[in-house]
Design a protein around this motif. Structure first.
Motif, PDB file in Angstrom:
ATOM      1  N   UNK A 223       9.018  -3.326  -2.319  1.00 26.72           N
ATOM      2  CA  UNK A 223       9.441  -4.927  -3.206  1.00 26.72           C
ATOM      3  C   UNK A 223      10.131  -5.498  -2.411  1.00 26.72           C
ATOM      4  N   UNK A 224      10.171  -6.437  -2.072  1.00 23.27           N
ATOM      5  CA  UNK A 224       9.705  -7.696  -1.193  1.00 23.27           C
ATOM      6  C   UNK A 224       9.941  -8.887  -2.052  1.00 23.27           C
ATOM      7  N   UNK A 225      11.294  -9.459  -1.470  1.00 22.16           N
ATOM      8  CA  UNK A 225      11.976 -10.484  -2.300  1.00 22.16           C
ATOM      9  C   UNK A 225      11.609 -10.288  -4.179  1.00 22.16           C
ATOM     10  N   UNK A 226      12.275  -9.187  -4.393  1.00 22.08           N
ATOM     11  CA  UNK A 226      11.943  -9.054  -5.824  1.00 22.08           C
ATOM     12  C   UNK A 226      11.376  -9.257  -6.523  1.00 22.08           C
ATOM     13  N   UNK A 227       9.805  -8.675  -5.520  1.00 21.49           N
ATOM     14  CA  UNK A 227       8.091  -8.743  -6.204  1.00 21.49           C
ATOM     15  C   UNK A 227       8.242 -10.128  -6.842  1.00 21.49           C
ATOM     16  N   UNK A 228       8.398 -11.129  -5.985  1.00 22.03           N
ATOM     17  CA  UNK A 228       8.354 -12.741  -6.233  1.00 22.03           C
ATOM     18  C   UNK A 228       6.965 -12.425  -5.761  1.00 22.03           C
ATOM     19  N   UNK A 229       6.346 -11.817  -4.543  1.00 24.74           N
ATOM     20  CA  UNK A 229       5.472 -12.053  -3.516  1.00 24.74           C
ATOM     21  C   UNK A 229       3.889 -11.725  -4.364  1.00 24.74           C
ATOM     22  N   UNK A 230       3.714 -10.274  -4.931  1.00 24.20           N
ATOM     23  CA  UNK A 230       3.487  -9.778  -5.934  1.00 24.20           C
ATOM     24  C   UNK A 230       3.863  -9.528  -6.860  1.00 24.20           C
ATOM     25  N   UNK A 231       3.398  -9.255  -7.885  1.00 26.06           N
ATOM     26  CA  UNK A 231       4.369  -8.602 -10.014  1.00 26.06           C
ATOM     27  C   UNK A 231       4.011  -7.235  -9.177  1.00 26.06           C
ATOM     28  N   UNK A 232       3.029  -7.141  -8.528  1.00 23.85           N
ATOM     29  CA  UNK A 232       2.819  -5.335  -8.385  1.00 23.85           C
ATOM     30  C   UNK A 232       3.512  -4.371  -7.234  1.00 23.85           C
ATOM     31  N   UNK A 233       3.851  -5.444  -6.037  1.00 23.28           N
ATOM     32  CA  UNK A 233       5.057  -4.109  -5.432  1.00 23.28           C
ATOM     33  C   UNK A 233       3.670  -4.343  -4.420  1.00 23.28           C
ATOM     34  N   UNK A 234       3.685  -3.701  -3.146  1.00 23.46           N
ATOM     35  CA  UNK A 234       3.270  -3.568  -1.588  1.00 23.46           C
ATOM     36  C   UNK A 234       2.969  -2.147  -1.545  1.00 23.46           C
ATOM     37  N   UNK A 235       2.035  -1.480  -1.201  1.00 21.57           N
ATOM     38  CA  UNK A 235       1.727   0.140  -1.253  1.00 21.57           C
ATOM     39  C   UNK A 235       1.991   0.122   0.225  1.00 21.57           C
ATOM     40  N   UNK A 236       3.062   1.355   0.453  1.00 25.23           N
ATOM     41  CA  UNK A 236       3.575   1.519   2.424  1.00 25.23           C
ATOM     42  C   UNK A 236       2.167   2.497   2.737  1.00 25.23           C
ATOM     43  N   UNK A 237       2.141   2.157   3.771  1.00 22.36           N
ATOM     44  CA  UNK A 237       1.939   2.796   4.836  1.00 22.36           C
ATOM     45  C   UNK A 237       1.905   4.423   4.758  1.00 22.36           C
ATOM     46  N   UNK A 238       3.095   4.853   4.463  1.00 20.87           N
ATOM     47  CA  UNK A 238       3.555   6.164   4.266  1.00 20.87           C
ATOM     48  C   UNK A 238       3.746   6.077   2.375  1.00 20.87           C
ATOM     49  N   UNK A 239       2.804   6.099   1.184  1.00 19.95           N
ATOM     50  CA  UNK A 239       2.994   6.285   0.434  1.00 19.95           C
ATOM     51  C   UNK A 239       2.675   7.869  -0.143  1.00 19.95           C
ATOM     52  N   UNK A 240       2.660   8.218  -1.281  1.00 19.80           N
ATOM     53  CA  UNK A 240       2.039   9.095  -1.432  1.00 19.80           C
ATOM     54  C   UNK A 240       0.526   9.539  -1.713  1.00 19.80           C
ATOM     55  N   UNK A 241      -0.045   8.082  -2.182  1.00 26.10           N
ATOM     56  CA  UNK A 241      -1.023   8.119  -2.260  1.00 26.10           C
ATOM     57  C   UNK A 241      -2.137   6.632  -0.677  1.00 26.10           C
ATOM     58  N   UNK A 242      -1.258   7.013   0.170  1.00 27.57           N
ATOM     59  CA  UNK A 242      -1.673   6.004   1.050  1.00 27.57           C
ATOM     60  C   UNK A 242      -3.394   5.695   1.435  1.00 27.57           C
ATOM     61  N   UNK A 243      -3.782   7.534   1.864  1.00 24.96           N
ATOM     62  CA  UNK A 243      -5.151   7.695   2.092  1.00 24.96           C
ATOM     63  C   UNK A 243      -5.751   6.879   1.429  1.00 24.96           C
ATOM     64  N   UNK A 244      -5.596   6.953   0.078  1.00 24.96           N
ATOM     65  CA  UNK A 244      -7.372   6.198  -1.036  1.00 24.96           C
ATOM     66  C   UNK A 244      -6.968   4.319  -0.442  1.00 24.96           C
ATOM     67  N   UNK A 245      -5.560   4.147   0.327  1.00 28.75           N
ATOM     68  CA  UNK A 245      -5.773   2.341   1.278  1.00 28.75           C
ATOM     69  C   UNK A 245      -6.264   2.596   2.191  1.00 28.75           C
ATOM     70  N   UNK A 246      -5.438   2.722   3.213  1.00 29.06           N
ATOM     71  CA  UNK A 246      -5.630   2.485   4.246  1.00 29.06           C
ATOM     72  C   UNK A 246      -6.370   3.560   5.009  1.00 29.06           C
ATOM     73  N   UNK A 247      -6.976   2.937   6.987  1.00 31.18           N
ATOM     74  CA  UNK A 247      -7.738   3.727   7.300  1.00 31.18           C
ATOM     75  C   UNK A 247      -6.311   3.896   8.786  1.00 31.18           C
ATOM     76  N   UNK A 248      -6.799   4.851   9.734  1.00 29.04           N
ATOM     77  CA  UNK A 248      -4.762   4.658  10.273  1.00 29.04           C
ATOM     78  C   UNK A 248      -6.203   5.198  12.006  1.00 29.04           C
TER      79      UNK A 248
END
Length: 841
Positions: A223-248
């Motif tokens: 949650x960044x600035x109460x989700x003003x910058x994106x209503x869905x929030x942003x996906x953490x690079x260590x979220x449970x499903x992070x490998x679906x969204x990130x490369x390392x």
């Protein structure tokens, strides 16, 4: 007693007199400053952050300390210092972190970063829930600068007359916003949180930014600035499903105090998703965050801004518990010719991980300001400020505060009042006819404001009145010393075809200084024009266009002499109640003109709603009592020294309306009892989107004498423009489903995907269009029902929305249509219903 006070004063004075100061600058090997480096005392959370020039300052009691300096991507350094009563200079020169490539066994050729991230993901929940209660002091500094400012915006010239007063140069460059605050944060289990503002100031006066935003990367959804910058929030690079969204990518590792730290580069897999890029450092074996430096841009679902960057440094508070030491957010926005950049710094200190809270700690006050929060002098700020101000920041505080003080001191003076009178701009023809205009009358006791609505924007056309001229005026009286403020509204309306003149006046008393209570008493009287449906479903602008161009006259109206008394009150527990007693002498109207621009054989419908042709409408009187109760549990407040402001709740909103048509009083011809109970809520599922609904039930307990205006109406939608989402039926004729049912049910539901699904569709994702699905249902009986379903796209140019609708109706064929309205990041806060208020004035 005096002796004790003297000793206490002596001890305090002696403590401050022996406090020592260390200061210096942090640079790299080439002598370039390292902005926002972290400096803290080893074994404690006492520390500071360097400013943009790499300079820092720290006050300590005399003694021996080990000072640690670190910066993301650079090797940490320690220096021991012995402090006495004299200030000392302690500079640090940091080298780029030397990384080693450990002999890590590759699994099927994959990057070793993947296994490190897997371990971090497995431990994410543990670290997120490791501490459920704590207190911490947070210093917050916010800064926004203007690099460039256009001469015009949307054709409107920017007034530059106040640039010098605001500390800007002639081109608009300079500091737009500058504030600093010290806030104590208390957190307990079950998501209880309370903010207590100890001190806060804004350059030039004001509250300043006193609310520290905790940006937690241990959460799946950041949650960044109460989700003003994106209503869905942003996906953490260590979220449970992070490998679906990130490369390392594994960059290397280094050792700090015997612990191996792994440095990993993070890449988003695709654009148009709410993702970050950058670096994260994770401790081996413990798999916790050591530091991070992430950024995102408008290519990755970032709204409003062009780029957003965040860096955090975590330090041990206890042996196995690490918390954020400092957080720096940098923003850049280049929109419509404006070039704005800035940073928001949070510095955390004095963590207490075993606080003792009393039972009243977490009450309805979410954010509380100390009674002296804005009365701290420069000595106080110099002592507690953990990050040195930059030179131009210090100058901005001095310059704008001096101007603000001068203006405050002169507010009540006759000289100031005379100046306001002399400098007030005269009302203009353009203002009166196009924008609306006002004039103020100043005195030592009160300020009186006269406002006139724009005449050209008040022009209408309908088949009953012909051309309509509206003259709406308002007078507000703001008293400086008495208990009440007053507002007088005077609406005037003239039809050029039927030559009817209507005028209505209302007078409102409102207690001064209690805005959140919204307690007022209003008296209204006069002659007015009203739609048969008191919710005014037909927009006067769209009706004017429809009548003149398409020969469709949806607006159905009657006249009434009226008198009304209304009382409104709001309580701290979230309860609002409104009581109205209204008398109307209702007069039937007929069409007086059939003129339209487009000549056609199509005949206008009568003024009587054609869907209710079997129900006559004749002149009659009506005396109505209406009681409305609104309640939202869990109401929370911001507490200022002299007032409170409600900030809402996460709970659903409840509304109960009961209307009594009283027979025989004042000759009243009506006799009915009706009720309606509604539940409304907005549920944010973050990555899953936002679900909004309004569910209502109601009916008539007594329907002996119910004229058309008092029936239960549903808001139809024959216009191409949707004015009331979650409150209308998009293809229903306006009065086809008006009823006196004993019981009815209404459902409005919408799901806003906020980028889910559409972010994978080419072109649609670049335009940042968001999918919307929903339905509107009315049920009165097996022969009286309506259902529609729609699919649409919103966030068109951030403000517009288009929907494709299909409807099923009782005893009528299915229908389809396209609807337009406001929707999206900015559009959801806009309304197209303002003009219709003229008919219910």
């Amino acid at each position: 007693m005096k002796r004790i006070l003297f000793i206490a004063f002596f001890l305090c004075a002696n403590f401050w007199s022996i406090a020592a100061k260390i200061s210096g600058q942090i640079t790299d090997e080439k002598g370039n400053p390292l902005p926002y480096s972290s400096i803290f005392i080893k074994g404690t959370t006492i520390g500071t952050t360097a400013n943009i020039d790499g300079k820092y300052m720290l006050q300590l009691s005399p003694g021996t300390y080990t000072v640690i300096c670190q910066h993301v991507g650079y090797g940490k350094k320690e220096k021991q210092v012995i402090l006495n009563e004299e200030s000392q200079i302690l500079n640090f020169q940091l080298s780029v972190q030397e990384l080693m490539l450990s002999e890590i066994v590759l699994v099927k050729g994959e990057d070793p970063a993947n296994e490190i991230i897997r371990q971090a993901i497995q431990n994410r929940k543990f670290y997120n829930e490791q501490v459920d209660s704590f207190t911490v002091d947070v210093y917050i500094k916010g800064l926004l600068r203007s690099g460039e400012m256009p001469k015009k915006v949307l054709g409107q010239k920017i007034d530059r007359s106040d640039f010098a007063r605001d500390g800007l140069d002639t081109t608009g460059k300079g500091i737009l916003f500058l504030s600093e605050s010290m806030t104590k944060v208390s957190v307990a289990s079950q998501n209880k949180i309370k903010y207590e503002v100890i001190a806060s100031r804004q350059s030039g006066g004001g509250i300043g930014l006193s609310f520290p935003f905790f940006i937690n990367f241990y959460e799946n959804n950041v949650n960044i600035f109460n989700n003003v910058l994106n209503q869905r929030g942003f996906i953490s690079p260590i979220a449970d499903g992070a490998f679906n969204y990130y490369r390392y990518k594994f960059i290397g590792n280094f050792f700090e105090e015997g612990k191996m730290i792994n440095r990993i580069q993070v890449f988003p897999k695709r654009k148009n998703e709410p993702l970050f890029s950058g670096f994260i450092e994770i401790m081996e074996d413990d798999w916790r965050i050591f530091s991070l430096d992430f950024q995102t841009t408008n290519q990755y679902a970032l709204e409003l801004l062009d780029s957003f960057r965040i860096s955090q440094i975590h330090i041990p508070v206890l042996k196995d518990i690490w918390r954020v030491k400092d957080q720096v957010v940098t923003v850049v926005a280049k929109k419509m010719g404006f070039d704005i950049n800035g940073n928001f710094i949070n510095i955390y200190s004095n963590y207490n991980l075993a606080p003792s809270f009393n039972s009243k700690k977490f009450d309805k006050i979410f954010l509380k300001y100390d009674s002296a929060y804005n009365k701290k002098d420069s000595v106080y700020w110099n002592e507690i400020r953990p990050i040195p101000l930059e030179k131009n920041e210090s100058q901005n505080f001095v310059f704008r505060d001096s101007i603000s003080k001068f203006e405050r001191d002169s507010l009540s003076s006759q000289r100031h009042i005379d100046s306001l009178k002399a400098n007030q701009k005269s009302m203009t023809i353009k203002g009166i006819f196009w924008k609306g205009d006002d004039h103020k009358f100043y005195s030592a006791k009160r300020t009186v404001t006269y406002f006139i609505e724009p005449l050209l924007k008040g022009l209408e056309y309908n088949t009953v009145e012909g051309g309509v001229i509206n003259l709406d005026q308002r007078v507000t009286i703001n008293n400086k010393k008495s208990f009440y403020n007053y507002e007088i509204n005077w609406g005037n309306r003239f039809g050029t075809s039927n030559h009817h003149y209507n005028s209505i006046l209302d007078f409102t008393f409102q207690k001064r200084g209690m805005n959140f209570r919204n307690r007022y008493l209003k008296f209204s009287a006069g002659k007015r024009v009203s739609q048969f449906n008191p919710e005014n479903p037909v927009g006067v602008n769209s009706n004017t266009r429809k009548t003149l161009v398409e020969r469709e006259n949806y607006l159905k109206i009657y006249e009434n002499w009226m008198g009304k008394v209304e009382y409104n009150n709001v309580f701290e527990n979230g309860l609002r109640w409104n009581m109205q007693a209204t008398f109307e002498d209702r007069i039937a109207l007929a069409n007086s003109t059939d003129y339209s621009i487009i000549k056609s054989s199509v005949q206008f419908t009568p003024n009587h709603p054609y869907e209710l042709s079997a129900i006559p409408f004749t002149n009659h009187q009506a005396f109505l009592l209406q009681f409305t109760f609104n309640y939202q549990p869990g109401q929370r407040f911001i507490q200022y020294p002299r007032t409170k402001i409600p900030i809402g709740s996460k709970m659903p909103k409840l509304e109960l309306i009961y209307t009594k048509g009283v027979n025989k009083i004042f000759g009243s011809d009506v006799n009915f009892d009706k009720w309606k109970l509604s539940v409304t809520d907005e549920m944010n599922f973050k990555l899953g989107g936002e679900f909004r609904y309004k569910i209502s039930i109601g009916g008539f307990l007594n329907s002996k004498q119910v004229p058309i205006p008092d029936m239960q109406h549903i808001n139809g939608g024959q216009s191409k423009i949707i004015r009331k989402y979650l409150n209308s039926f998009w293809l229903a004729p306006y009065y086809r489903y008006s009823n006196i049912e004993n019981f009815f049910a209404i459902s409005h539901v919408e799901h806003h995907f906020n980028g889910l699904l559409t972010n994978k569709i080419p072109l649609v994702n670049k335009l940042k269009l968001n999918l919307v699905l929903g339905s509107n249902i009315f049920y009165g009986s097996k022969n009286n029902y309506y259902t529609d379903a729609f699919v649409g796209f919103e966030n068109i140019f951030k403000v517009l929305r288009i929907d494709f609708v299909t409807a099923w109706q009782s005893n009528f064929p299915n229908s389809n249509g396209i609807k337009l309205g406001f929707g999206g990041l900015l559009g959801k806060n806009l309304s197209t219903s303002r003009r219709s208020a003229r008919l219910s004035f």
